[in-house]
Write a protein that holds these residues in place. Structure first.
Motif, PDB file in Angstrom:
ATOM      1  N   THR A 191       0.978  -1.271   0.026  1.00  0.00           N
ATOM      2  CA  THR A 191       0.001   0.041  -0.091  1.00  0.00           C
ATOM      3  C   THR A 191       0.908   1.296  -0.054  1.00  0.00           C
ATOM      4  OG1 THR A 191      -0.753  -1.345   1.836  1.00  0.00           O
ATOM      5  CG2 THR A 191      -2.185   0.443   0.893  1.00  0.00           C
ATOM      6  N   GLU A 192       2.047   1.299   0.608  1.00  0.00           N
ATOM      7  CA  GLU A 192       2.915   2.291   0.713  1.00  0.00           C
ATOM      8  C   GLU A 192       3.216   2.856  -0.521  1.00  0.00           C
ATOM      9  OE1 GLU A 192       2.966  -0.234   2.429  1.00  0.00           O
ATOM     10  OE2 GLU A 192       2.978   0.331   4.613  1.00  0.00           O
ATOM     11  N   ALA A 193       3.409   1.917  -1.623  1.00  0.00           N
ATOM     12  CA  ALA A 193       3.603   2.332  -2.982  1.00  0.00           C
ATOM     13  C   ALA A 193       2.648   3.072  -3.634  1.00  0.00           C
ATOM     14  CB  ALA A 193       4.374   1.185  -3.623  1.00  0.00           C
ATOM     15  N   THR A 194       1.305   2.897  -3.102  1.00  0.00           N
ATOM     16  CA  THR A 194       0.408   3.809  -4.185  1.00  0.00           C
ATOM     17  C   THR A 194      -0.501   4.674  -3.262  1.00  0.00           C
ATOM     18  OG1 THR A 194      -1.178   2.175  -3.230  1.00  0.00           O
ATOM     19  CG2 THR A 194      -0.438   1.476  -5.327  1.00  0.00           C
ATOM     20  N   ILE A 195       0.305   5.173  -2.069  1.00  0.00           N
ATOM     21  CA  ILE A 195      -0.300   6.285  -1.278  1.00  0.00           C
ATOM     22  C   ILE A 195      -0.682   7.676  -2.326  1.00  0.00           C
ATOM     23  CG2 ILE A 195      -0.002   5.617   1.033  1.00  0.00           C
ATOM     24  CD1 ILE A 195       2.588   7.552   0.800  1.00  0.00           C
ATOM     25  N   ILE A 196       0.113   8.010  -3.206  1.00  0.00           N
ATOM     26  CA  ILE A 196      -0.189   9.367  -3.968  1.00  0.00           C
ATOM     27  C   ILE A 196      -1.214   8.993  -5.043  1.00  0.00           C
ATOM     28  CG2 ILE A 196       1.242  10.737  -5.498  1.00  0.00           C
ATOM     29  CD1 ILE A 196       2.624  10.795  -2.763  1.00  0.00           C
ATOM     30  N   PRO A 197      -1.240   8.011  -5.673  1.00  0.00           N
ATOM     31  CA  PRO A 197      -2.367   8.015  -6.483  1.00  0.00           C
ATOM     32  C   PRO A 197      -3.834   7.751  -5.814  1.00  0.00           C
ATOM     33  CG  PRO A 197      -1.055   6.159  -7.026  1.00  0.00           C
ATOM     34  CD  PRO A 197      -0.223   6.877  -6.032  1.00  0.00           C
ATOM     35  N   LEU A 198      -3.554   6.814  -4.820  1.00  0.00           N
ATOM     36  CA  LEU A 198      -4.888   6.819  -4.114  1.00  0.00           C
ATOM     37  C   LEU A 198      -5.421   8.249  -3.414  1.00  0.00           C
ATOM     38  CD1 LEU A 198      -4.523   3.701  -1.484  1.00  0.00           C
ATOM     39  CD2 LEU A 198      -6.093   4.070  -3.142  1.00  0.00           C
ATOM     40  N   LEU A 238      -5.548  -2.122  -8.976  1.00  0.00           N
ATOM     41  CA  LEU A 238      -4.829  -2.069  -9.997  1.00  0.00           C
ATOM     42  C   LEU A 238      -4.788  -0.538 -10.783  1.00  0.00           C
ATOM     43  CD1 LEU A 238      -3.656  -4.614 -11.291  1.00  0.00           C
ATOM     44  CD2 LEU A 238      -5.625  -4.724 -12.714  1.00  0.00           C
ATOM     45  N   TYR A 239      -5.849   0.034 -10.501  1.00  0.00           N
ATOM     46  CA  TYR A 239      -5.799   1.454 -11.018  1.00  0.00           C
ATOM     47  C   TYR A 239      -4.820   2.467 -10.619  1.00  0.00           C
ATOM     48  CZ  TYR A 239      -7.684   5.862 -12.428  1.00  0.00           C
ATOM     49  OH  TYR A 239      -8.045   7.160 -12.951  1.00  0.00           O
ATOM     50  N   PRO A 240      -4.914   2.404  -9.156  1.00  0.00           N
ATOM     51  CA  PRO A 240      -3.774   3.351  -8.572  1.00  0.00           C
ATOM     52  C   PRO A 240      -2.518   3.035  -8.974  1.00  0.00           C
ATOM     53  CG  PRO A 240      -5.186   2.504  -6.896  1.00  0.00           C
ATOM     54  CD  PRO A 240      -5.693   1.648  -8.140  1.00  0.00           C
ATOM     55  N   ILE A 241      -2.131   1.801  -9.271  1.00  0.00           N
ATOM     56  CA  ILE A 241      -0.799   1.408 -10.093  1.00  0.00           C
ATOM     57  C   ILE A 241      -0.567   2.038 -11.244  1.00  0.00           C
ATOM     58  CG2 ILE A 241       0.856  -0.390 -10.814  1.00  0.00           C
ATOM     59  CD1 ILE A 241      -0.705  -2.122  -8.959  1.00  0.00           C
ATOM     60  N   ILE A 242      -1.609   2.115 -11.983  1.00  0.00           N
ATOM     61  CA  ILE A 242      -1.445   2.536 -13.436  1.00  0.00           C
ATOM     62  C   ILE A 242      -1.327   4.124 -13.295  1.00  0.00           C
ATOM     63  CG2 ILE A 242      -2.457   2.965 -15.760  1.00  0.00           C
ATOM     64  CD1 ILE A 242      -3.777   0.131 -14.938  1.00  0.00           C
ATOM     65  N   LYS A 243      -2.456   4.566 -12.283  1.00  0.00           N
ATOM     66  CA  LYS A 243      -2.408   5.911 -12.220  1.00  0.00           C
ATOM     67  C   LYS A 243      -1.162   6.566 -11.528  1.00  0.00           C
ATOM     68  CE  LYS A 243      -5.133   9.890 -10.455  1.00  0.00           C
ATOM     69  NZ  LYS A 243      -6.334  10.662 -10.489  1.00  0.00           N
ATOM     70  N   GLY A 244      -0.485   5.957 -10.779  1.00  0.00           N
ATOM     71  CA  GLY A 244       0.706   6.316 -10.295  1.00  0.00           C
ATOM     72  C   GLY A 244       1.792   6.374 -10.970  1.00  0.00           C
ATOM     73  N   MET A 269       8.952   8.113  -6.845  1.00  0.00           N
ATOM     74  CA  MET A 269       9.744   7.411  -5.675  1.00  0.00           C
ATOM     75  C   MET A 269       9.151   6.260  -5.355  1.00  0.00           C
ATOM     76  SD  MET A 269      10.618  10.642  -3.244  1.00  0.00           S
ATOM     77  CE  MET A 269      12.080  11.842  -3.897  1.00  0.00           C
ATOM     78  N   SER A 270       7.832   6.147  -5.232  1.00  0.00           N
ATOM     79  CA  SER A 270       7.165   5.040  -4.825  1.00  0.00           C
ATOM     80  C   SER A 270       7.350   3.926  -5.722  1.00  0.00           C
ATOM     81  CB  SER A 270       5.415   5.466  -5.000  1.00  0.00           C
ATOM     82  OG  SER A 270       5.068   6.460  -4.180  1.00  0.00           O
ATOM     83  N   TYR A 271       7.481   4.205  -7.089  1.00  0.00           N
ATOM     84  CA  TYR A 271       7.694   3.165  -7.871  1.00  0.00           C
ATOM     85  C   TYR A 271       9.025   2.675  -7.624  1.00  0.00           C
ATOM     86  CZ  TYR A 271       3.963   2.169 -11.445  1.00  0.00           C
ATOM     87  OH  TYR A 271       3.048   1.521 -11.788  1.00  0.00           O
TER      88      TYR A 271
END
Lengths: 277, 317, 431
Positions: free
Chosen positions: A122-129, B55-61, B294-296
């Motif tokens: 989850t830590e890796a998706t906090i920004i888009p979330l 899934l969507y947040p990964i793409i959006k990220g 950075m998250s990526y």
């Protein structure tokens, strides 16, 4: 022979002394919290002899419950944990059933897509979330905390593994009696998977209860905060005092302590079964 | 793997789905349609959340990471600019280094302590249940409570730890949270106290699966406790140990709460972890694109780490 | 079997409740008690970053306002200083902003151009705000491109507190009861050394929180006494890596490391001083109220001693801003402005914490003058060297704080810290 036995005995005694003194040290921080929370403000709380003798007081508890929205935060934490757990159990169990027992096109692909989600912290998706929650207006609501937790794929994996092991004769017998898939799921798979469900439920509840990073970002309204977010906020105003923050810590811990005392066997069994942090 | 043969009500046998004949296909068409429908009906509620919030947040990220993007939704396309900026950012490397450092110091500590506690609990003393509960107890407290307790315990001049040390004859004031090494030690201490009970429970389960006759046989052969541990217990626990190592290192990679609440990344930036740096970049300095990139990188590093670990384990097996 | 079904039924029930949960908040607030005129009072959310004793004084003011204004009800949320502006910005971006919030003048340079706060010119007349009644210097710092962006609440500065009893017992007060030391850095150090010699062993000669703001503000005060500059003229380069900047930091470092006058790693300097365990404390004027509440403490105040060329100190000013909302609601904005103006008008109450009010009439009022020390603080404000206006001022502060912390706990030398800070600030400004 005698010699060995005495040696074993002495070893035993040492083990007892070591284990129990260690467990005492282990519990000191917790005991300290319990006692400090009922000491009057300004009393010396680092001297043992002073600690265990009166005066004791409930003033700190009263102060905390009057000056912090602690009951509201507790309610939020409980509510979010209960709904997250309920939804997770329901939805992952349905999905696991479909993947385990209904042959359909693309079943394997769907399963692998879901399992791949285990790799994503989850830590890796906090920004888009966060952006999504802002755009959808869900930010600062219970839903913003609950929804992302439900998406976790762990439950699907655990329950599918369990469902795969249910003998197919059981299903066949039910189908002979004219039961449809919904019925089979409801009256065979759910009751049989009780222990897995309990394990998953406990795991989900504890992680939701202790969830810190995401609620920390998603909640800025004091009324919507959970305990892990509200407590440090309240305590920051009392950096040098000890008794009031400790009372707050105690109040924040009581529900979890209660759950632990009531269900400790299940909790420990549950961890063994799921084996995931 | 051979697919199982489904049997219908009247006992008629179908060919396995993949190899079904045309005639059989026509016969089962209606059925498989309804099965498909049922399957998607059962799957869709979960899948909806999964697609929407995983899934969507990964793409959006990833898309966000290609932009200079503020919370106020102003954006400029910069391509891989954010990624190259990261590689030049010394704070990023420091935070990554800090995170890896914690993984390296915490994983062995938490695994070894976990085994020791499990052995203690499992040694057949009176009050086993109490010991087990006591060691596990801190795990149910929330990170905020844990950090608050430890900050007060470790405080200089007025903290419990230094007072105790003073009565034991340590005259020097120790600043647990104010030098990089001691701050890490303190964070490690709090983390061990908080989470080791979980590992202990996993090891306990592993210990209880070792059959007693193994030990008895060894004892008849004259093995001492150390031999028993070295040649029976440890090899039998191998699977659990590997599991715990993987879980623990992933958990340590995500360190945020303890360090943020206990030291706020300090002194200076010496205990600032990657997750905290992502938070600060995204929310404090309002560079969502950079933070997303950075998250990526964090994500990739974790995957890489996991893969290496699995490879390493596979070799050892 | 029955149990599990029961559980499922309960879950479904919870689910049905759950779908209606997002609206609970609104119903809760509409239940609020009606005021005398029968109208529902306007409910305002108010955010503040007061971690110290200030929070209690502000809380009392809000309670007083709610008591005397039945048609506006304010709910205050006190956030951690370190997280405050982060939370404020995120709240605005996520359309969840408070109606009114405290902001430092030094932060306005960043808030105003980024459209996070509303301009006040249209609302001000309706809310009864008279711009003329404010101290014009402070007011000017809140005007951007000719528009009023904030309502000044106070000014605050760093000053020196001293424990009269400790210094008196050590014979270090002069005839007038003031600390007796010779001018200049050496004179001050000698004085503290004498404190160390003569005062009881458990007394810290100099005390202050060892990390974060206190070293940073202290450095700025001393650097300002030598006319040091933070940034270049055009604001695009760091300008503090010079002899003066290093000398100021060296002085602070020596207090801790060379002379051992300021104990290492003090977590809460103000509290230690309040407990009577510190002889001298550099702190904000706002600590006055907290110290006064401590009955056993006999303390005096003076300006930060002149250690270099001329007197100067660090200072800032609290203002009230109206964060941008999802949609403009003139009624709410007006209510927020009324509340903000009330706070400024009742600055004498706020002055109990130690701050210097922003309205000239409040400073001249009897109520304010009757408060001990406060009139002297009015003069202290004149010595304040405000930091330059920059939209990156806070991130620059973060960099300086982090690097000074390393000096304070002995992990970096003065030279290293200043060099590193200069590089990091330049990197930041070139972004």
């Amino acid at each position: 022979m005698e010699g060995i036995r005495t040696r074993v005995k002495i070893g035993r005694v040492f083990l007892y002394i070591f284990s129990y003194s260690f467990v005492l040290v282990w519990l000191i921080p917790m005991l300290w919290m319990v006692i400090t929370a009922i000491k009057p403000d300004g009393s010396p709380v680092t001297v043992l002899s002073e600690l265990i003798k009166p005066p004791f007081t409930m003033d700190n508890y009263q102060y905390v419950s009057e000056n912090a929205s602690i009951w509201r935060w507790t309610w939020n934490s409980v509510y979010i944990a209960v709904v997250t757990t309920a939804l997770t159990l329901l939805l992952t169990s349905m999905a696991a059933f479909a993947l385990s027992r209904i042959p359909f096109k693309g079943s394997k692909l769907v399963f692998w897509i879901i399992i791949a989600g285990l790799m994503v912290p989850t830590e890796a998706t906090i920004i888009p979330l966060f952006m999504m929650m802002v755009d959808s207006g869900l930010i600062n609501s219970y839903s913003s905390i609950i929804f992302p937790s439900i998406a976790a794929p762990l439950g699907v994996l655990i329950l599918k593994q369990f469902y795969d092991a249910i003998p197919k004769e059981l299903v066949e017998a039910a189908e002979m009696d004219g039961a449809n898939k919904l019925r089979i799921w409801w009256s065979i798979f759910l009751p049989l998977s009780r222990s897995s469900m309990a394990a998953l439920g406990i795991f989900t509840f504890i992680s939701s209860w202790n969830n810190f990073l995401w609620p920390f970002l998603a909640i800025s309204d004091e009324k919507m905060m959970t305990l892990p977010i509200g407590i440090p906020l309240f305590q920051s105003g009392y950096a040098a005092e000890l008794t009031i923050p400790m009372a707050a810590n105690m109040l924040a811990s009581l529900p979890a302590l209660l759950v632990f005392i009531l269900f400790q066997k299940h909790i420990i069994k549950g961890i063994t079964m799921t084996g995931i942090k | 793997m051979e697919p199982t043969v489904p049997v219908t009500k009247d006992g008629e046998e179908h060919a396995p789905l993949k190899r079904k004949s045309k005639v059989a296909g026509l016969l089962t068409n209606k059925k498989s349609l309804s099965l498909n429908l049922f399957a998607w009906l059962f799957l869709s509620p979960y899948l909806l959340f999964y697609l929407w919030f995983m899934l969507y947040p990964i793409i959006k990220g990833f898309i966000i990471s290609l932009y200079q993007w503020t919370i106020g939704n102003e954006r400029t396309y910069v391509g891989l600019g954010n990624y190259s900026a990261i590689f030049k950012d010394s704070f990023f490397w420091e935070a990554l280094g800090n995170t890896v450092y914690f993984v390296v110091i915490s994983t062995p500590t938490l695994v070894i302590t976990g085994i020791l506690l499990a052995l203690t609990v499992n040694s057949g003393l009176k009050g086993t249940g109490f010991l087990r509960s006591a060691f596990f107890l801190p795990h149910i407290l929330s990170i905020s409570v844990i950090s608050s307790i430890w900050v007060f315990v470790l405080q200089p001049y007025t903290g419990l730890m230094n007072s105790v040390l003073k009565t034991l004859g340590v005259t020097q004031e120790i600043f647990w949270l104010d030098s990089a090494n001691l701050a890490w030690l303190s964070i490690l201490l709090a983390t061990v106290w908080w989470t080791v009970g979980f590992n202990m429970v996993l090891f306990l389960a592993g210990l209880q699966e070792i059959p007693d006759d193994l030990y008895e046989a060894a004892r008849i052969d004259g093995a001492n406790s150390w031999h028993c541990f070295r040649y029976i217990t440890l090899p039998s626990l191998k699977g659990v140990i590997l599991l715990v190592v993987v879980l623990q290192s992933i958990a340590s990679f995500k360190l945020f709460g303890q360090s943020y609440l206990m030291t706020n990344g300090g002194p200076g930036t010496s205990t600032r972890t990657l997750v905290q740096y992502i938070y600060e970049t995204g929310f404090r300095t309002n560079e969502m694109g950079l933070a997303s990139a950075m998250s990526y990188v964090l994500f990739l590093v974790m995957v890489l780490f996991a893969v290496v670990q699995f490879k390493f384990m596979a070799k050892k097996d | 079997m029955k149990k599990i079904k029961l559980v499922m039924v309960i879950m479904l029930f919870v689910l049905s409740v759950f779908t209606g949960c997002s609206s609970t908040e609104k119903t809760a607030s509409s239940d609020a008690s009606k005021n005398e005129s029968g109208n529902k009072p306007v409910q305002l959310k108010y955010w503040v970053p007061f971690s110290g004793g200030d929070g209690d004084f502000m809380k009392a003011m809000v309670a007083e306002f709610n008591k005397t204004n039945s048609d506006i009800q304010v709910e205050m949320l006190n956030l951690k200083w370190e997280e405050y502006y982060t939370k404020l910005r995120t709240a605005v971006a996520s359309k969840q902003a408070p109606d009114v919030a405290v902001a430092h003048t030094s932060k306005l340079g960043e808030l105003a151009p980024s459209n996070l706060i509303a301009e006040l010119d249209q609302i001000a007349p309706n809310a009864g705000i008279e711009w003329d009644s404010f101290n014009q210097n402070i007011l000017n710092a809140t005007v951007f491109e000719g528009k009023h962006m904030a309502i000044p609440l106070d000014t605050h500065a760093m000053i020196m507190f001293y424990n009269k009893k400790i210094l008196g017992d050590a014979g270090l007060l002069d005839g007038d009861g003031n600390p007796d030391f010779k001018p200049g850095a050496d004179g001050f150090i000698d004085f503290l050394k004498q404190v160390k010699e003569k005062a009881p062993a458990d007394v810290m000669p100099f005390v202050g929180t060892s990390n974060g703001n206190v070293p940073f503000w202290m450095w700025w005060s001393l650097y300002s006494q030598m006319d040091g500059k933070l940034l270049s003229e055009d604001g695009k380069k760091a300008a503090f890596n010079n002899e003066k900047g290093k000398e100021a930091l060296q002085f602070i470092s020596d207090l801790v490391h060379k002379d051992g006058l300021w104990p290492k790693n003090v977590k809460n300097g103000g509290e230690i001083f309040a407990a009577g365990k510190g002889a001298v404390n550099f702190n904000g004027v706002w600590s006055t109220g907290t110290f006064e509440k401590n009955q056993g403490l006999d303390f005096g105040v003076m300006t930060i001693p002149q250690l270099y060329d001329h007197e100067a100190t660090w200072g800032d000013s609290h203002t009230l801003v109206l964060p941008v909302q999802k949609e403009d609601d003139p009624k709410r904005q007006e209510a927020a402005a009324v509340f903000a103006n009330w706070l400024a008008e009742n600055g004498a109450m706020w002055a109990k914490a130690g701050h210097v009010p922003s309205k000239t009439e409040v400073i001249e009022s009897e109520e304010f003058k009757s408060l001990e020390y406060r009139s002297e603080y009015v003069e202290v404000v004149d010595q304040v060297n405000f930091m330059p206006n920059s939209d990156k001022l806070f991130p620059i502060g973060d960099i300086l704080r982090a690097n000074f912390d390393l000096v304070m706990n002995g992990q970096a030398s003065v030279e290293e810290a200043i060099n590193k800070a200069e590089k990091e600030v330049n990197d930041l400004l070139s972004k």
